[in-house]
Structure formats: C-alpha cells, structure tokens
Scaffold this motif. Structure first.
Motif, PDB file in Angstrom:
ATOM      1  N   ALA A   1       1.319 -13.620 -10.411  1.00 29.49           N
ATOM      2  CA  ALA A   1       2.727 -13.592 -10.677  1.00 29.49           C
ATOM      3  C   ALA A   1       3.473 -12.708  -9.678  1.00 29.49           C
ATOM      4  N   PHE A   2       3.076 -11.713  -9.289  1.00 26.77           N
ATOM      5  CA  PHE A   2       3.981 -10.931  -8.186  1.00 26.77           C
ATOM      6  C   PHE A   2       3.719 -11.223  -6.898  1.00 26.77           C
ATOM      7  N   LYS A   3       2.482 -11.738  -6.530  1.00 28.62           N
ATOM      8  CA  LYS A   3       2.228 -12.361  -5.374  1.00 28.62           C
ATOM      9  C   LYS A   3       3.045 -13.551  -4.978  1.00 28.62           C
ATOM     10  N   ALA A   4       3.325 -14.482  -6.246  1.00 25.28           N
ATOM     11  CA  ALA A   4       4.137 -15.657  -5.814  1.00 25.28           C
ATOM     12  C   ALA A   4       5.608 -15.543  -6.209  1.00 25.28           C
ATOM     13  N   GLY A   5       6.031 -14.165  -6.254  1.00 25.36           N
ATOM     14  CA  GLY A   5       7.467 -13.880  -6.733  1.00 25.36           C
ATOM     15  C   GLY A   5       8.026 -14.299  -7.989  1.00 25.36           C
ATOM     16  N   ASP A   6       7.274 -14.354  -9.054  1.00 24.35           N
ATOM     17  CA  ASP A   6       7.580 -14.786 -10.248  1.00 24.35           C
ATOM     18  C   ASP A   6       8.345 -13.609 -11.061  1.00 24.35           C
ATOM     19  N   VAL A   7       7.625 -12.385 -10.702  1.00 27.53           N
ATOM     20  CA  VAL A   7       8.352 -11.176 -11.446  1.00 27.53           C
ATOM     21  C   VAL A   7       8.644 -10.133 -10.048  1.00 27.53           C
ATOM     22  N   ASP A   8       9.438  -9.214 -10.512  1.00 28.01           N
ATOM     23  CA  ASP A   8       9.819  -8.288  -9.388  1.00 28.01           C
ATOM     24  C   ASP A   8       9.185  -6.907  -9.459  1.00 28.01           C
ATOM     25  N   ALA A   9       8.491  -6.695 -10.527  1.00 28.23           N
ATOM     26  CA  ALA A   9       7.648  -5.382 -10.275  1.00 28.23           C
ATOM     27  C   ALA A   9       6.605  -5.769 -11.692  1.00 28.23           C
ATOM     28  N   MET A  10       5.358  -4.977 -11.375  1.00 33.19           N
ATOM     29  CA  MET A  10       4.250  -5.005 -12.262  1.00 33.19           C
ATOM     30  C   MET A  10       3.746  -3.596 -12.537  1.00 33.19           C
ATOM     31  N   SER A  11       3.079  -3.459 -13.532  1.00 30.75           N
ATOM     32  CA  SER A  11       2.308  -1.982 -13.696  1.00 30.75           C
ATOM     33  C   SER A  11       1.183  -2.157 -12.868  1.00 30.75           C
ATOM     34  N   ILE A  12       0.996  -1.175 -12.433  1.00 32.19           N
ATOM     35  CA  ILE A  12      -0.473  -1.123 -11.581  1.00 32.19           C
ATOM     36  C   ILE A  12      -1.111   0.320 -11.838  1.00 32.19           C
ATOM     37  N   PHE A  13      -2.425   0.251 -11.484  1.00 31.57           N
ATOM     38  CA  PHE A  13      -2.981   1.628 -11.254  1.00 31.57           C
ATOM     39  C   PHE A  13      -3.255   1.842  -9.881  1.00 31.57           C
ATOM     40  N   ILE A  14      -2.675   2.752  -9.337  1.00 31.95           N
ATOM     41  CA  ILE A  14      -2.735   3.066  -7.914  1.00 31.95           C
ATOM     42  C   ILE A  14      -4.265   3.099  -7.337  1.00 31.95           C
ATOM     43  N   SER A  15      -5.173   3.138  -8.074  1.00 27.73           N
ATOM     44  CA  SER A  15      -6.751   3.147  -7.631  1.00 27.73           C
ATOM     45  C   SER A  15      -7.195   1.711  -7.819  1.00 27.73           C
ATOM     46  N   ASN A  16      -6.485   0.923  -7.991  1.00 24.26           N
ATOM     47  CA  ASN A  16      -7.039  -0.387  -8.226  1.00 24.26           C
ATOM     48  C   ASN A  16      -6.436  -1.645  -7.548  1.00 24.26           C
ATOM     49  N   GLN A  17      -4.949  -1.863  -8.090  1.00 30.10           N
ATOM     50  CA  GLN A  17      -4.211  -3.111  -7.528  1.00 30.10           C
ATOM     51  C   GLN A  17      -3.928  -3.006  -6.180  1.00 30.10           C
ATOM     52  N   PRO A  18      -3.291  -1.793  -5.709  1.00 33.69           N
ATOM     53  CA  PRO A  18      -2.986  -1.751  -4.260  1.00 33.69           C
ATOM     54  C   PRO A  18      -3.958  -2.318  -3.448  1.00 33.69           C
ATOM     55  N   TYR A  19      -5.134  -2.316  -3.503  1.00 33.86           N
ATOM     56  CA  TYR A  19      -6.584  -2.713  -2.531  1.00 33.86           C
ATOM     57  C   TYR A  19      -6.046  -4.189  -2.716  1.00 33.86           C
ATOM     58  N   PHE A  20      -6.113  -4.903  -3.626  1.00 39.68           N
ATOM     59  CA  PHE A  20      -5.914  -6.285  -3.944  1.00 39.68           C
ATOM     60  C   PHE A  20      -4.927  -6.885  -3.257  1.00 39.68           C
ATOM     61  N   LEU A  21      -3.571  -6.299  -3.409  1.00 42.55           N
ATOM     62  CA  LEU A  21      -2.267  -6.743  -2.909  1.00 42.55           C
ATOM     63  C   LEU A  21      -2.516  -6.523  -1.401  1.00 42.55           C
ATOM     64  N   ASP A  22      -3.103  -5.287  -0.866  1.00 43.70           N
ATOM     65  CA  ASP A  22      -3.041  -5.180   0.651  1.00 43.70           C
ATOM     66  C   ASP A  22      -4.011  -6.221   1.024  1.00 43.70           C
ATOM     67  N   LYS A  23      -5.283  -6.679   0.362  1.00 43.06           N
ATOM     68  CA  LYS A  23      -6.049  -7.608   1.020  1.00 43.06           C
ATOM     69  C   LYS A  23      -5.346  -8.927   1.020  1.00 43.06           C
ATOM     70  N   GLU A  24      -4.467  -9.296  -0.017  1.00 43.11           N
ATOM     71  CA  GLU A  24      -3.771 -10.526   0.265  1.00 43.11           C
ATOM     72  C   GLU A  24      -2.495 -10.603   1.242  1.00 43.11           C
ATOM     73  N   GLY A  25      -2.231  -9.360   1.630  1.00 45.38           N
ATOM     74  CA  GLY A  25      -1.057  -9.294   2.864  1.00 45.38           C
ATOM     75  C   GLY A  25       0.414  -9.396   1.922  1.00 45.38           C
ATOM     76  N   VAL A  26       0.267  -9.075   0.589  1.00 42.56           N
ATOM     77  CA  VAL A  26       1.604  -9.007  -0.293  1.00 42.56           C
ATOM     78  C   VAL A  26       1.973  -7.697   0.295  1.00 42.56           C
TER      79      VAL A  26
END
Length: 471
Positions: free
Chosen positions: A171-196
């Motif tokens: 949802a964040f990648k598609a721009g459907d939400v402006d913010a989302m809760s994350i764990f800095i030890s987890n989701q940033p890896y996947f966001l970076d991998k997807e080029g978000v």
C-alpha cells in the motif's frame, strides 16, 4: 592376544554405555522451561537460538522451548498464569507493571525501540501528516512511541486517516497511504530492494524514548527461583555475544531450523541493525537501566494510560530482578561491611583516634541529595554515612562550614579539615589527599532539557555545550 583384543573391545563398549547412560541421566534431570516470544522467528531472538545450539542452556541443566507469537496472545498473562516460564515483551512491560501486574524484568536488550514511521519523501515532520493516511496498528497509536510522536506533533485522531496495517509494504509502495509503521530492522530492507523512496520519522530523533525486547518472568517465579533465573540470563546474554560475533552462522541456523519466511540477506540486514539497537558500545548486553525505564514510564503517562505521580524508586524495587533479589538484605549488608571494616583497626590507629577526639570534615555545601549544609545542619547521604562512622569509632565528626566545594578543597589542602566524605580520586587531588577504597559508587550521567533527544552516543555531543561543576 585374542583375550586382550576382547578385553579392549569390552572396555570400549563399557565406556560407550557409561557415556550413553550419563547423557540420558543429564537429559532426564534437565529442567524444562518455556519462553514466549513477542513475534515470529527472526534474528530479533538470535541470542536464544545461539544459547540452545551452543549448549549454554544445557550446561546449566535447562531444556528451553521457544514459542512463536500467535495472534491474540497476551504475553504477560501467559507468564503470570504459568503457561510460560519466561516472556519476551516490548516496552509495554513497564505499563503492565504500572497497572499492578506482577511482572519482573530480568534483562533489557534493545536500548532503542525499532518502531518508527516510514513516510513519503516529501514529508519531513509530523505536522505534514495532517490530513494524510497513516497505516499502523491501533495498539501502536494507543500504546507506543508512535502515539506520543503524533500527539507531541500536535495531531489528534481526527487530524489524519487511520488505516489498519496489513503487514505489507504494498500500500505504501503504491502510494495508497502516506505513512506506515515500520521496524527499522525490517521494512527498510524491503523498501530499498523495491526502490521505494521514503523518509523515516523516528520517535527517538524527536526526544521520545522507549526500548524493546524485554526478558521477564512473574514475581512469584522470580522469588522462588532466583539462582536459576540468574544462570538463565547469563546463558542468554552469552548467546547474544556469540550471535553477534557469528552472524552468518546463526542466520543459517534460523533459516535451516526455525523459518524460511525471510531470506538470508534480509536476516543479515536485520542482524546489523539489531546490533546497533543493542548499543553495545555503551551498555552491557541485557543491562537494565533505571533511567531508561523511567523515560519509558513517562511515555505512558504522556499517552494518558497511567496517572503521573507514581513512586518510581518503589516501583523499581520489585520490577527489576536484581533489585527484587537483594532488596531484603542490601541495607543490612552495606552497614555490616562498614562496621566490620571500622572494627578492624590497628592499636596505633585506635590510639590516634583516642588522642584526636574530634575529626573535622569538609563537604560540598550545595550538592543534594548527596550532601549539603542547610541552616548549619549537615544533611544528605554523606551525613548518614558519617553517623555510622561516628557510632563505630566512638569519635565525634564535626563538619567545618565552607561556602563552596572549591572552598572545601582549599580547606583540605590547608589541613583545616581532616576528611572529605564524598570526593572523587584524581591525579591532582592525590598530591595532597590519601584515598580509601570507594564505599559509595555514583554513576555519572548527562542531564538534558526535556525537549532534547535522548543522547545514547557521545558522537551526538559534537558542537554542544556541556556544563560541569568547577573543581
């Protein structure tokens, strides 16, 4: 010759049978315990995996079962109700204690909470979330540092649209939400991998402090099994030390034995961030830090979940395991040690005191709660200790009035007073003073204004002004 061969083979067989019998006996005598984890298997619990795999628990007679989190479990209740021996909780453990649940903190691992908000790249502050869509868990808004971040940023519930988290970055990648809760030890890896593209609003960067990964048990179990708990904590800490030194080995272990949900690459990313969150350059692994606990308790006060005004020192006496273990006999032991040391004087020392009749002391006249002169009366911690000294020496101790700590040091140089009851040893002072072994150890900390972010690393002090007492 044939008889010797038979004897040798028989001896080897007997030896093997003995080893098998002894191993079976050890296994049978092992105490089975369980640990309820706060989430699914991942590097976040690497210390426990390592302690099992390397035999650290087995060495102390424990057979440990790790239980993954399942939806709907209340971790504190699992432990209090004895369905689990130990639990691993988030920073909300102190909230449970403030709400009178009988939980005892054994070890604290994350010295900074990994929870934060990933936001669109054009968003750089909380105010810019007004009117935006935030994807999170309702619990995170009501019970964590994210809720405090939004509140202190001036946002109320009606100022943004809440979207229930689906545990995906889609949802964040598609721009459907402006913010989302994350764990800095987890989701940033996947966001970076997807080029978000994204920014992170981390509560810690705004002076909102909380921690995570708290090992605890029930108060009843803690009182009855203090020796076992101490050994279990040491074995777990040892497991963490091994895990950080051998990350790839433990990642292979997690992937092969526990879960293939995350790739080895993402587990390595998590491992690197996890070690940073432990802040091992400042804290010992597992250290419980009262100042950090207090900050976390204040967070829940800010959220309106508990009333302000609780007696913090009393809270800690039954919340931190080490305090609970020693609270009943600590005062007696401290006084007894002092009395024994004073009683062990030579004849020459006793004769000197007999002739001396009065010992003069200089103090810091304005250093509470340690010591002070108020209306000519010596008060504070050093006053309590001097009372103990006087009773056992049978010699009066008189405090000499000075106007400042610098004056007291000058009086000591000029021999206008015999002792300084609370003074730190330095090379300069050793030129004119003799020092005893320390009888009181006081940690030195940095105090900041409430709006200053928590300082966990001295690198954060670059270009800052620091005030220290003169002398």
């Amino acid at each position: 010759m044939y008889d010797k061969i038979l004897f040798h083979k028989g001896f080897i067989l007997l030896k093997l049978l003995f080893i098998l019998f002894y191993s079976t006996l050890l296994l049978a005598s092992s105490q089975k315990i369980s640990v309820q984890l706060e989430w699914k298997h991942q590097f976040e619990f690497a210390g426990f995996y390592a302690a099992i795999e390397k035999g650290y628990y087995k060495d102390i007679g424990l057979e440990v079962e790790l239980r993954e989190y399942t939806q709907g479990i209340d971790i504190s209740d699992e432990v209090i109700s004895k369905r689990a021996t130990f639990g691993v909780s988030s920073s909300s453990l102190i909230l449970d204690k403030l709400q009178n649940k009988p939980v005892v903190l054994i070890a604290s691992y994350f010295k900074q909470n990994a929870l934060a908000l990933a936001v669109k790249p054009e968003i750089t502050n909380v105010e810019q979330l007004r009117g935006k869509k935030i994807m999170a868990l309702s619990y995170e808004i009501d019970h964590t540092s994210i809720g405090v971040l939004l509140k202190e940023g001036g946002l109320k519930d009606e100022d943004y649209t809440f979207i229930d988290h689906d545990f995906s970055i889609d949802a964040f990648k598609a721009g459907d939400v402006d913010a989302m809760s994350i764990f800095i030890s987890n989701q940033p890896y996947f966001l970076d991998k997807e080029g978000v593209k994204y920014n992170i609003l981390n509560p810690a960067d705004f002076g909102i402090y909380s921690y995570d990964l708290e090992l605890f048990t029930s108060e009843e179990f803690a009182r009855k099994n203090s020796d076992m708990i101490e050994k279990f904590a040491k074995a777990t800490n040892r497991g963490w030390e091994y895990a950080f030194k051998h990350k790839k080995e433990i990642i292979d272990l997690i992937y092969d034995k526990y879960t293939k949900t995350k790739s080895k690459e993402s587990l390595l990313y998590e491992a690197e961030v996890t070690q940073k969150l432990f802040k091992t350059n400042i804290f010992k692994i597992g250290a419980t830090v009262p100042e950090l606990i207090k900050l976390n308790a204040q967070m829940y006060t800010s959220l309106g979940l508990v009333q302000d005004g609780f007696e913090f020192s009393k809270l800690l006496s039954s919340y931190i395991f080490e305090n609970l273990k020693y609270s009943e006999n600590r005062d007696f032991q401290d006084k007894n040690i002092i009395q024994n040391n004073i009683a062990d004087l030579t004849y020459e020392e006793k004769d000197y005191l007999k002739e001396k009749k009065i010992i003069t002391a200089c103090i810091d006249p304005d250093w509470m709660p340690f010591e002070s002169l108020q209306e000519g009366k010596h008060i504070g911690l050093s006053a309590d200790y001097l009372d103990i000294f006087q009773k056992n020496l049978s010699v009066a101790i008189k405090v000499v009035k000075t106007d400042s700590w610098m004056d007291s040091l000058e009086f000591a140089k000029m021999r206008k007073c015999d002792i300084l009851p609370l003074v730190m040893e330095t090379n300069e002072r050793k030129e004119y003073l003799d020092f005893t072994s320390p009888y009181l150890k006081i940690p030195v900390v940095l105090a900041t204004r409430p709006n200053v972010a928590f300082i966990a690393d001295f690198d954060n002090l670059d270009n800052k002004k620091i005030g220290i007492p003169e002398g």
